[in-house]
Structures are given as structure tokens and as C-alpha cells.
Motif scaffolding. Structure first.
Motif, PDB file in Angstrom:
ATOM      1  N   THR A  23       3.740 -10.363   2.926  1.00 54.97           N
ATOM      2  CA  THR A  23       4.755  -9.462   2.279  1.00 54.97           C
ATOM      3  C   THR A  23       4.045  -8.720   1.240  1.00 54.97           C
ATOM      4  O   THR A  23       4.541  -7.724   0.909  1.00 54.97           O
ATOM      5  N   TYR A  24       2.948  -9.020   0.671  1.00 61.71           N
ATOM      6  CA  TYR A  24       2.652  -8.603  -0.344  1.00 61.71           C
ATOM      7  C   TYR A  24       2.248  -6.866  -0.126  1.00 61.71           C
ATOM      8  O   TYR A  24       2.326  -6.257  -0.871  1.00 61.71           O
ATOM      9  N   ALA A  25       1.608  -6.816   0.959  1.00 59.11           N
ATOM     10  CA  ALA A  25       0.938  -5.614   1.551  1.00 59.11           C
ATOM     11  C   ALA A  25       2.160  -4.559   1.591  1.00 59.11           C
ATOM     12  O   ALA A  25       2.169  -3.424   1.287  1.00 59.11           O
ATOM     13  N   PHE A  26       3.125  -5.227   2.298  1.00 63.79           N
ATOM     14  CA  PHE A  26       4.320  -4.390   2.477  1.00 63.79           C
ATOM     15  C   PHE A  26       4.967  -3.901   1.110  1.00 63.79           C
ATOM     16  O   PHE A  26       5.220  -2.606   0.810  1.00 63.79           O
ATOM     17  N   LEU A  27       5.132  -4.773  -0.097  1.00 68.79           N
ATOM     18  CA  LEU A  27       5.531  -4.584  -1.209  1.00 68.79           C
ATOM     19  C   LEU A  27       4.538  -3.312  -1.762  1.00 68.79           C
ATOM     20  O   LEU A  27       5.221  -2.741  -2.577  1.00 68.79           O
ATOM     21  N   GLU A  28       3.272  -3.562  -1.803  1.00 66.19           N
ATOM     22  CA  GLU A  28       2.472  -2.431  -2.317  1.00 66.19           C
ATOM     23  C   GLU A  28       2.723  -1.025  -1.882  1.00 66.19           C
ATOM     24  O   GLU A  28       2.584  -0.233  -2.396  1.00 66.19           O
ATOM     25  N   ASP A  29       2.888  -1.182  -0.522  1.00 67.22           N
ATOM     26  CA  ASP A  29       3.097   0.179   0.023  1.00 67.22           C
ATOM     27  C   ASP A  29       4.693   0.853  -0.097  1.00 67.22           C
ATOM     28  O   ASP A  29       4.935   1.966  -0.082  1.00 67.22           O
ATOM     29  N   ALA A  30       5.410   0.002  -0.399  1.00 64.45           N
ATOM     30  CA  ALA A  30       6.978   0.288  -0.473  1.00 64.45           C
ATOM     31  C   ALA A  30       7.418   1.112  -1.709  1.00 64.45           C
ATOM     32  O   ALA A  30       6.753   0.574  -2.732  1.00 64.45           O
ATOM     33  N   GLN A  31       8.280   1.752  -1.601  1.00 64.59           N
ATOM     34  CA  GLN A  31       9.038   2.243  -2.946  1.00 64.59           C
ATOM     35  C   GLN A  31       9.971   1.135  -3.402  1.00 64.59           C
ATOM     36  O   GLN A  31      10.190   1.357  -4.651  1.00 64.59           O
ATOM     37  N   GLY A  32      10.567   0.151  -2.659  1.00 67.95           N
ATOM     38  CA  GLY A  32      11.394  -0.698  -3.395  1.00 67.95           C
ATOM     39  C   GLY A  32      11.534  -2.018  -2.168  1.00 67.95           C
ATOM     40  O   GLY A  32      10.516  -2.297  -1.519  1.00 67.95           O
ATOM     41  N   PHE A  33      12.393  -2.938  -2.468  1.00 63.68           N
ATOM     42  CA  PHE A  33      12.659  -4.152  -1.873  1.00 63.68           C
ATOM     43  C   PHE A  33      14.079  -4.646  -1.929  1.00 63.68           C
ATOM     44  O   PHE A  33      14.700  -4.136  -2.631  1.00 63.68           O
TER      45      PHE A  33
END
Length: 167
Positions: A62-72
Motif C-alpha cells: 500500500t505504501y507505493a499507492f500512498l506515495e502516488d495518491a493525492q489522498g487516502f
């Protein structure tokens, strides 16, 4: 069915919600996202905004997704979901569609904010800051043993931009 509510109307015990119960942290887009189970976190008021604090190790998928995302999103579920949440916390999305295996249905709140049908409370957050936990800044000696592989968490501060409750 999730309905938006004001963050000021949320009544909860943060010590049980974040310390005892489990939450799903989800990041990504409608096209590609991942979720993970977490029990560590916090909420409060910072920089004149309501915020959530989440902690994710760089080794987590999930870390890579958090890095690329604007939010969560931080999604909480009834106690009947405990086994599913435990499964999601012990299986990686790298190895397959773990939510599909459990029969979970994603619910899109915004193009980059995903939660799941069955959630009872969801905090939608825009990333505001990220900080690395540095072992040299730990004052309490009981913290360092929690990092056997020296895989220190990153702390993300998310400004809460919407809250949803199952009505």
C-alpha cells in the motif's frame, strides 16, 4: 449505505477505535488501488484542520499507492468484519486480489478515494504531510524493539475532507 456527515458530529472513543479495532487504509484510483489493515493511528486537529495520522512501512504494498495518491481513506467496520480485516492484514495485494477473495465490494467515494461496502465509518483524507520515523528521535526504549527489521514507519498526516457513516 454511506452518507456524508460533519466531522464535528462524530462521536467515538479514539483509544478503542484506533487501538483495539482495526481499520483499512486504502489508497489509489478507481483503476488501481490497494488496501491494508492497520491498528495504529491517530486523529485530531492540526494546521487549523481535522486530521488523521496513519503509519505505513515502506515495505507494505500500500505504501507505493500512498506515495502516488493525492489522498487516502481510513475505513472502520463492525466487529463482525474482524476475521476479514485480520486476513487483509496478513496477506499482500502483491499476491492477488485479496478483497475479491473475501467477496468485498469496493465503493468509490471520489475517483481517488476508495472504501468498501459494509464500512460503518470512513474518513476521506487529502495528504497534507509525510514524516519518517527516525530511531534517533525515539525517547522511549520500548519503541525500537518493535522494528526488528529496521523497517521504520512513515507517518502520513491526512486533512479530513469528508466523513461518511453507514446510515
Amino acid at each position: 449505505m454511506l452518507e456524508p456527515i460533519s466531522y464535528t458530529s462524530v462521536q467515538l472513543n479514539p483509544f478503542t477505535l484506533l487501538g483495539k479495532d482495526l481499520m483499512l487504509i486504502t489508497a489509489g484510483t478507481v483503476a488501481k488501488w490497494n488496501t491494508m489493515t492497520a491498528a495504529w493511528g491517530g486523529m485530531g486537529y492540526l494546521w487549523e484542520k481535522p486530521v488523521m495520522f496513519i503509519f505505513v512501512r515502506p515495505s507494505r504494498y500500500t505504501y507505493a499507492f500512498l506515495e502516488d495518491a493525492q489522498g487516502f481513506t481510513c475505513s472502520f467496520f463492525p466487529s463482525s468484519w474482524h476475521e476479514k480485516l485480520m486476513y487483509l492484514g496478513t496477506h499482500s495485494g502483491r499476491d492477488g486480489e485479496k478483497t475479491l477473495k473475501l467477496g468485498m465490494q469496493a465503493e468509490v467515494l471520489e475517483p481517488d478515494r476508495i472504501t468498501f461496502e459494509g464500512a460503518s465509518l470512513v474518513f476521506s483524507c487529502k495528504k497534507a504531510a509525510k514524516m519518517h520515523l527516525d530511531k534517533n528521535l525515539f525517547f522511549c526504549p520500548s519503541i525500537e524493539p518493535m522494528y526488528h527489521g529496521k523497517d521504520y514507519h512513515e507517518m502520513y498526516v491526512g486533512a479530513i475532507d469528508a466523513v461518511y457513516r453507514d446510515q
